[in-house]
Motif scaffolding. Structure first.
Motif, mmCIF file in Angstrom:
data_model
loop_
_atom_site.group_PDB
_atom_site.id
_atom_site.type_symbol
_atom_site.label_atom_id
_atom_site.label_comp_id
_atom_site.label_asym_id
_atom_site.label_seq_id
_atom_site.Cartn_x
_atom_site.Cartn_y
_atom_site.Cartn_z
ATOM 1 N N SER A 51 30.543 37.210 33.283
ATOM 2 C CA SER A 51 29.714 36.375 34.139
ATOM 3 C C SER A 51 30.201 34.958 34.001
ATOM 4 C CB SER A 51 28.243 36.456 33.705
ATOM 5 O OG SER A 51 27.469 35.513 34.397
ATOM 6 N N THR A 52 30.499 34.312 35.105
ATOM 7 C CA THR A 52 31.022 32.962 35.037
ATOM 8 C C THR A 52 29.929 31.942 34.813
ATOM 9 O OG1 THR A 52 30.847 32.710 37.432
ATOM 10 C CG2 THR A 52 32.930 33.525 36.551
ATOM 11 N N ARG A 74 28.871 34.086 24.013
ATOM 12 C CA ARG A 74 29.143 33.483 25.312
ATOM 13 C C ARG A 74 29.596 34.535 26.320
ATOM 14 N NH1 ARG A 74 30.234 27.853 24.734
ATOM 15 N NH2 ARG A 74 30.389 27.173 22.576
ATOM 16 N N ASN A 75 29.545 34.179 27.597
ATOM 17 C CA ASN A 75 30.191 34.959 28.644
ATOM 18 C C ASN A 75 31.609 34.423 28.805
ATOM 19 O OD1 ASN A 75 27.953 36.598 29.337
ATOM 20 N ND2 ASN A 75 27.073 34.901 30.493
ATOM 21 N N PHE A 76 32.600 35.235 28.515
ATOM 22 C CA PHE A 76 33.985 34.785 28.569
ATOM 23 C C PHE A 76 34.519 34.863 29.994
ATOM 24 C CE2 PHE A 76 33.681 36.674 24.184
ATOM 25 C CZ PHE A 76 33.539 35.447 23.559
ATOM 26 N N ILE A 77 35.261 33.853 30.387
ATOM 27 C CA ILE A 77 35.797 33.769 31.746
ATOM 28 C C ILE A 77 37.302 33.988 31.750
ATOM 29 C CG2 ILE A 77 36.060 32.278 33.771
ATOM 30 C CD1 ILE A 77 33.503 30.829 32.830
ATOM 31 N N GLY A 97 37.446 41.701 25.409
ATOM 32 C CA GLY A 97 37.662 42.231 26.748
ATOM 33 C C GLY A 97 38.439 41.311 27.658
ATOM 34 N N LEU A 98 39.300 40.490 27.086
ATOM 35 C CA LEU A 98 40.072 39.533 27.867
ATOM 36 C C LEU A 98 41.535 39.926 27.934
ATOM 37 C CD1 LEU A 98 38.582 36.203 26.460
ATOM 38 C CD2 LEU A 98 38.381 36.996 28.824
ATOM 39 N N GLN A 99 42.179 39.537 29.026
ATOM 40 C CA GLN A 99 43.625 39.651 29.170
ATOM 41 C C GLN A 99 44.153 38.223 29.293
ATOM 42 O OE1 GLN A 99 45.796 42.234 29.089
ATOM 43 N NE2 GLN A 99 47.433 40.733 29.277
ATOM 44 N N PRO A 100 44.846 37.724 28.275
ATOM 45 C CA PRO A 100 45.238 36.313 28.299
ATOM 46 C C PRO A 100 46.303 36.003 29.349
ATOM 47 C CG PRO A 100 46.307 37.414 26.494
ATOM 48 C CD PRO A 100 45.358 38.426 27.076
ATOM 49 N N ARG A 101 46.222 34.812 29.880
ATOM 50 C CA ARG A 101 47.277 34.298 30.755
ATOM 51 C C ARG A 101 48.234 33.528 29.856
ATOM 52 N NH1 ARG A 101 48.163 29.331 33.459
ATOM 53 N NH2 ARG A 101 49.585 29.574 35.220
ATOM 54 N N ILE A 102 49.457 34.008 29.745
ATOM 55 C CA ILE A 102 50.436 33.376 28.871
ATOM 56 C C ILE A 102 51.002 32.129 29.537
ATOM 57 C CG2 ILE A 102 52.558 33.700 27.562
ATOM 58 C CD1 ILE A 102 50.177 35.391 26.627
ATOM 59 N N VAL A 103 50.888 31.003 28.853
ATOM 60 C CA VAL A 103 51.320 29.716 29.395
ATOM 61 C C VAL A 103 52.181 29.000 28.354
ATOM 62 C CG1 VAL A 103 49.284 29.468 30.884
ATOM 63 C CG2 VAL A 103 49.225 28.609 28.535
ATOM 64 N N GLU A 124 38.134 29.566 28.380
ATOM 65 C CA GLU A 124 37.083 29.194 29.325
ATOM 66 C C GLU A 124 35.931 30.170 29.140
ATOM 67 O OE1 GLU A 124 38.128 28.196 33.430
ATOM 68 O OE2 GLU A 124 40.222 28.500 32.857
ATOM 69 N N ALA A 125 34.750 29.614 28.918
ATOM 70 C CA ALA A 125 33.597 30.466 28.666
ATOM 71 C C ALA A 125 32.331 29.798 29.171
ATOM 72 C CB ALA A 125 33.463 30.755 27.164
ATOM 73 N N GLY A 126 31.295 30.592 29.306
ATOM 74 C CA GLY A 126 30.008 30.042 29.674
ATOM 75 C C GLY A 126 29.389 29.337 28.478
ATOM 76 N N PRO A 127 28.415 28.466 28.704
ATOM 77 C CA PRO A 127 27.773 27.756 27.601
ATOM 78 C C PRO A 127 26.860 28.673 26.802
ATOM 79 C CG PRO A 127 26.661 27.260 29.656
ATOM 80 C CD PRO A 127 27.859 28.092 30.018
ATOM 81 N N ILE A 128 26.583 28.281 25.572
ATOM 82 C CA ILE A 128 25.592 28.990 24.762
ATOM 83 C C ILE A 128 24.220 28.460 25.157
ATOM 84 C CG2 ILE A 128 24.700 29.362 22.433
ATOM 85 C CD1 ILE A 128 27.505 29.152 21.390
#
Length: 295
Positions: A51-52, A74-77, A97-103, A124-128
């Motif tokens: 959830s964003t 948190r809700n991870f984005i 449950g994340l797939q990282p974007r490699i930068v 990037e995540a939602g606030p607590i």
């Protein structure tokens, strides 16, 4: 008439095989779960979304990001990380449950600014969600109250110390307080995800409510009439800290049960607010735990 194929050039036949470039990934033997994408791989896969929420909270720095992933509050984005950082956090990233974007490091620096010590990680995540005063769970018997402390480095350091001492909650105002993201999260080094935060609109009223809940409210004031060591500390206790430039406001002082100073034996008699917090928590913890008897 079909022309015969052109013969291979001598240089194509005799050229030795190209040497592989050294990898800047993990040491030999360590698994490389997340690899930097090549141009032919196409655009990177999007991170799994839960959830964003409203606006994203940016958490950067290895320890801050890992604490958020492990705490799971948190809700991870999305996760952006260098290949090396992503592999170091591989287990925590997968569990979240994340797939990282490699930068690249430069990409993160361009996004966060040259002064951000991101260590190759941006989450990037939602606030607590903040808690209500009534939701504070008495474990250590200690609560911190911040009276308009706005410097994010100080607030982050206080949160880190609060997490180390197992403080039950941090009470702050909705206004005249920094956003609990970016610099605060980095300075807290994970403390932001371990200390419940209660945001109130009126601090004086919140102190009244804490008093009704049984908290003994001690305002730390460099000009306080009594030394902190001389105050008998019942449990639970709320330590009230003011901004370095203004100190405690009048209504805040009036809603404290005691005003106390930290006596310093050296030439410098005052401390940075985050350092004063650490000293006060040390003395409080020892006193509540029976290590130091009341004077």
């Amino acid at each position: 008439m079909t022309k015969p194929p052109y013969p291979k050039k001598t240089s194509d036949i005799s050229r030795p095989p190209r040497r592989e470039k050294r990898s800047d990934g993990p040491a030999t033997g360590a698994p490389r779960l997340f690899k930097r994408p090549r141009a032919e791989d196409g655009p990177p896969a999007r991170a799994n979304h839960r959830s964003t929420g409203s606006s994203a909270t940016l958490i950067y720095g290895f320890h801050a990001a890992r604490a958020a992933l492990v705490a799971g509050r948190r809700n991870f984005i999305a996760m952006h990380a260098t290949e090396a950082a992503a592999n170091k956090l591989a287990l925590d990233i997968t569990r979240a449950g994340l797939q990282p974007r490699i930068v690249t490091t430069d990409e993160l620096t361009r996004r966060l600014g040259a002064n951000a010590v991101h260590q190759g990680v941006l989450l990037e995540a939602g606030p607590i969600e903040p808690i209500d005063l009534s939701e504070i769970v008495d474990r250590s018997g200690i609560v911190l109250v911040l009276d308009q402390i706005t410097d994010p480095h100080n607030v982050g350091a206080i949160l880190r110390t609060a997490a180390a001492f197992g403080v039950d909650a941090l009470v702050t105002t909705t206004r005249h307080a920094p956003d609990f993201t970016g610099v605060v999260a980095k300075a807290a080094s994970g403390g932001l995800d371990h200390v419940p935060i209660a945001e109130v609109t009126n601090l004086a009223r919140a102190l009244e409510e804490l008093g009704q809940m049984g908290y003994f409210r001690v305002g730390l004031d460099s000009e306080g009439p009594t030394s902190f060591e001389q105050i008998a500390l019942p449990r639970p206790v709320a330590l009230v800290l003011g901004a370095e430039d203004k100190g405690l406001r009048r209504l805040t002082r009036e809603n404290c049960d005691a005003l106390a100073r930290l006596d310093m034996p050296g030439a410098i008699k005052s401390l940075n607010v985050s350092n004063a917090c650490a000293v006060a928590l040390t003395l409080t913890k020892l006193r509540l735990g029976g290590g130091l008897p009341p004077i």
